[in-house]
Each structure stands twice: as structure tokens, then as C-alpha cells.
Design a protein around this motif. Structure first.
Motif, PDB file in Angstrom:
ATOM      1  N   ILE A   1       0.848  -1.191   0.000  1.00  0.00           N
ATOM      2  CA  ILE A   1       0.000   0.000   0.000  1.00  0.00           C
ATOM      3  C   ILE A   1       0.887   1.246   0.000  1.00  0.00           C
ATOM      4  O   ILE A   1       1.533   1.556   1.008  1.00  0.00           O
ATOM      5  CB  ILE A   1      -0.975  -0.030   1.186  1.00  0.00           C
ATOM      6  CG1 ILE A   1      -1.841  -1.297   1.051  1.00  0.00           C
ATOM      7  CG2 ILE A   1      -1.823   1.250   1.226  1.00  0.00           C
ATOM      8  CD1 ILE A   1      -2.973  -1.420   1.997  1.00  0.00           C
TER       9      ILE A   1
ATOM     10  N   ILE B   1       7.586  -4.583  -1.144  1.00  0.00           N
ATOM     11  CA  ILE B   1       8.275  -3.312  -1.381  1.00  0.00           C
ATOM     12  C   ILE B   1       8.574  -2.632  -0.048  1.00  0.00           C
ATOM     13  O   ILE B   1       7.647  -2.280   0.692  1.00  0.00           O
ATOM     14  CB  ILE B   1       7.387  -2.399  -2.264  1.00  0.00           C
ATOM     15  CG1 ILE B   1       7.144  -3.049  -3.632  1.00  0.00           C
ATOM     16  CG2 ILE B   1       8.014  -1.019  -2.410  1.00  0.00           C
ATOM     17  CD1 ILE B   1       6.124  -2.318  -4.499  1.00  0.00           C
ATOM     18  N   SER B   2       9.858  -2.450   0.247  1.00  0.00           N
ATOM     19  CA  SER B   2      10.244  -1.812   1.515  1.00  0.00           C
ATOM     20  C   SER B   2       9.679  -0.400   1.638  1.00  0.00           C
ATOM     21  O   SER B   2       9.315   0.041   2.729  1.00  0.00           O
ATOM     22  CB  SER B   2      11.764  -1.737   1.627  1.00  0.00           C
ATOM     23  OG  SER B   2      12.324  -3.013   1.725  1.00  0.00           O
ATOM     24  N   GLU B   3       9.626   0.328   0.518  1.00  0.00           N
ATOM     25  CA  GLU B   3       9.274   1.749   0.559  1.00  0.00           C
ATOM     26  C   GLU B   3       7.801   2.017   0.876  1.00  0.00           C
ATOM     27  O   GLU B   3       7.449   3.115   1.309  1.00  0.00           O
ATOM     28  CB  GLU B   3       9.627   2.412  -0.780  1.00  0.00           C
ATOM     29  CG  GLU B   3      11.111   2.535  -1.044  1.00  0.00           C
ATOM     30  CD  GLU B   3      11.719   1.293  -1.713  1.00  0.00           C
ATOM     31  OE1 GLU B   3      11.067   0.230  -1.681  1.00  0.00           O
ATOM     32  OE2 GLU B   3      12.828   1.408  -2.246  1.00  0.00           O
ATOM     33  N   THR B   4       6.915   1.052   0.621  1.00  0.00           N
ATOM     34  CA  THR B   4       5.500   1.315   0.925  1.00  0.00           C
ATOM     35  C   THR B   4       5.275   1.138   2.432  1.00  0.00           C
ATOM     36  O   THR B   4       5.858   0.242   3.045  1.00  0.00           O
ATOM     37  CB  THR B   4       4.549   0.378   0.141  1.00  0.00           C
ATOM     38  OG1 THR B   4       4.798  -0.974   0.521  1.00  0.00           O
ATOM     39  CG2 THR B   4       4.724   0.540  -1.353  1.00  0.00           C
ATOM     40  N   PRO B   5       4.433   1.961   3.013  1.00  0.00           N
ATOM     41  CA  PRO B   5       4.228   1.904   4.464  1.00  0.00           C
ATOM     42  C   PRO B   5       3.665   0.580   4.973  1.00  0.00           C
ATOM     43  O   PRO B   5       3.844   0.246   6.132  1.00  0.00           O
ATOM     44  CB  PRO B   5       3.206   3.031   4.720  1.00  0.00           C
ATOM     45  CG  PRO B   5       3.371   3.960   3.577  1.00  0.00           C
ATOM     46  CD  PRO B   5       3.730   3.109   2.398  1.00  0.00           C
ATOM     47  N   LEU B   6       3.007  -0.164   4.110  1.00  0.00           N
ATOM     48  CA  LEU B   6       2.300  -1.355   4.574  1.00  0.00           C
ATOM     49  C   LEU B   6       2.385  -2.449   3.513  1.00  0.00           C
ATOM     50  O   LEU B   6       2.288  -2.171   2.311  1.00  0.00           O
ATOM     51  CB  LEU B   6       0.834  -0.980   4.840  1.00  0.00           C
ATOM     52  CG  LEU B   6      -0.104  -1.988   5.460  1.00  0.00           C
ATOM     53  CD1 LEU B   6       0.414  -2.506   6.798  1.00  0.00           C
ATOM     54  CD2 LEU B   6      -1.483  -1.352   5.665  1.00  0.00           C
TER      55      LEU B   6
END
Lengths: 199, 199
Positions: free
Chosen positions: B70, B109-114
Motif C-alpha cells: 500500500i 516493497i520496503s518503501e511502501t508503508p504497509l
């Protein structure tokens, strides 16, 4: 960024908030639903899950029809009320002005800005009594003030968002960008074309 | 209020915006998806529809796993880019820092918050090649700054809403009320108890 585990939960943000209408023993009943999504565009289909035991379930199964009514934030109190109380105990039909469209068994709410009239096309029974109902949309109804360029306009609709975990409702903020255009701003230099590793 | 017909369209407002990850021939691929919804809470399940021909479809079918990531509004450009381009032509794996959880074939994906890690439990083939994929959530991942009282917090997550008809993205506005409390404000005098008509 260090990630932490939060456990197995269906954390989809945001959730929409709609009111599903159906006839139960010939009487209109309504239930607030957030477990809803678009299935596909052509032919237009949506899915909802109703957990086991809801008063509306039998109505949808028996009539093969239901409606999706999208309330606005001014209808928050009645929307929450519908979700707090079962049709087993109260008459929800008296809360709204009800109308019918093509189908004679999908009661719709005049007061909500948008109405989707659905024919049940598939029921997927989950192994705990819950069921996913897939509906094909037969027709949609709105009024001129909610429509721009032929389709419902988000800011005019003013729909309700739901966060089940924090027991909170939210409204929609502002437009932040254009689909299929924002992506053009991505710095192409950052994109390395390496479709498959060399063999 | 005079209602007008708008035709048969899947007008659910708002739509969420997520990035689905999967392995295609062993390489992570990502696709932007709005046809997504919660199926149920226990066991936690979500559903997504991918239309026929998407590069990710085979990956989900073969590996039996996928992730739901997300993004927040700061990731709007790359989220739109992912949706504009097929994995057939570009490598999307290089756009993100990727991590794995319990499953070894659900790239997240590490960059998405959730992040939601999903095991495919059912595929419902629609009669036009499109398919609904139902995933059970194995684990969810976030970082402390997005979490309040143990669950992801809407305002911190800052998710992206989508309106496919106006080609527009929106953000979340503000909290407008409490679930299972707003309904208590309904004027009880307006509620007529008439469960079933007298026989």
C-alpha cells in the motif's frame, strides 16, 4: 527502514462504505458494508462479502438481486446506524425513500447520491459460512448535481471512507494527481532495462 | 430528487490503490491494482481481479503467492508508472528495495508503508479470461511510525484513492466520526418498529 510484523490481518486502506439493499421476505432491508470491491469493468461486476448470520443474506440468495447505495458524509449517522442494528430487530425500510429500477427486487435508496442495481451472478461459499456475492451491475442511478462529464464525480459524491481498525470514518481529501500522467514524471535514468538475466 | 440513469458501470467510490507483487519466471514484478477488496476478517482474506493478459497473472498462478503493497501519496509517481507499463517491456524490480517474509515467492516493497503477504487460496475464472484471485493473508509488515495501538493508522499511512472515471487520484481527508457510535445519534422517534406486516 526496519519493518515490524503486525500479524495476519486484512489491512486494506482505505475501505469504501456502502449500504447494500435487498428484499427479505418481501420487505426492503439494508446493511452497511465495507467488504466490497470492483471485480471488473466489462461486464461491470462488483463483489461483497457478508459474514454468516446477517439478516440480508437469505434475501440476496432467494431474490438473486441486491443494490449498492453509496452514501455521502451527510448520511454518516444513518449509515452507521444501519451497520449497528440487524433487520431482525428493526425495520430499516422506514428510514429511507425507496425506489426500484429495472429489477423489481433490488430496493434502492433515493437519498444516497449513487445507486448500483445488481443481479447476483455467482455466490462463493467460504468454509466458515461467510459468502462472497458477485453481482453484475444492470444500471446505475444518480442525479445531475453529482455528475460531471457523464460519470459520478468524487468531490460531489463526498463518499465515506472506513477504517475498521480505528473504528473511524474519514472523508475524501483533494485531488493529488492524474492517472496515466503522473507516471511520466519518473526519472527514466533510474530505470534499468534488464528484462531477464543473461543466461 | 430526480434520478437519472448513467448506464451499467462499476461505480464504487472511492477505490483503493495498491501495488501487487509476484514472481514471474523468478523475477519480481509489480502491478498497480484498484480492483481489490477485503473478503473477510477471519481468516483474513482479500480479493483482486486481474484482467486477462497482464504479465503478473501467470506468476500468481504458478507460485500461488502474491503481495499487496500500500503506497502513500509521496509514491504517487512511481505508483502511476507501475500501472502504465507492463512487466513485458520493463523491469519494475529495479524501482524498489524488495524484501521477503514467511513465503519465499511474495516479493514486497520496503518503501511502501504497509505490506500484506498473501497465499493464493482460490482462483475464480470469469468467462472472459479475467480472474479473481483470493488470497489469505499470512503476515503484514509495517514500521513503527505508521502504527498506532497495534494497527496501521490511516492518517500516517496517507494512502492513495483512485477514481478511474475521472482519471484522478485523491488523498484521504479528515476523520468525520466514530464507527458504532455515530449511529446512536439517530432520532429514535423516527424509527417505526414494524418488523413484518400483520397477517
Amino acid at each position: 527502514m526496519k519493518k515490524i510484523k503486525l500479524g495476519a490481518h486484512p489491512y486494506i486502506y482505505p475501505m469504501p462504505t456502502v449500504i447494500v439493499g435487498t428484499l427479505v421476505d418481501g420487505i426492503p432491508n439494508f446493511i452497511t458494508v465495507s467488504y466490497i470491491g470492483i471485480v471488473q469493468h466489462i461486464p461491470p461486476m462488483v463483489s461483497i462479502t457478508l459474514i454468516d448470520g446477517h439478516y440480508s443474506n437469505d434475501g440476496i440468495k432467494k431474490t438473486g438481486a441486491f443494490s449498492i447505495n453509496i452514501p455521502n458524509t451527510r448520511m454518516l449517522v444513518v449509515t452507521d446506524y444501519i451497520g449497528m442494528n440487524s433487520g431482525t430487530n428493526i425495520d430499516k425500510a422506514c428510514l429511507f425513500d425507496i425506489f426500484y429500477g429495472e429489477l423489481q427486487n433490488a430496493p434502492m435508496i433515493s437519498e444516497t447520491p449513487l445507486n448500483l442495481e445488481c443481479k447476483l451472478v455467482q455466490t462463493i461459499n467460504l468454509n466458515n459460512g461467510n459468502a462472497i456475492y458477485i453481482g453484475e451491475i444492470i444500471e446505475t442511478y444518480s442525479s445531475k448535481k453529482y455528475v460531471r462529464r457523464g460519470y459520478p464525480y468524487m468531490k460531489k459524491l463526498d463518499p465515506i471512507l472506513f477504517s475498521i481498525n480505528s473504528h473511524s470514518y474519514y472523508n475524501v481529501g483533494h485531488r493529488i494527481g492524474w492517472a496515466w500522467k503522473e507516471g511520466l514524471k519518473l526519472d527514466k535514468k533510474k530505470i534499468i532495462k534488464k528484462l531477464k538475466p543473461e543466461i
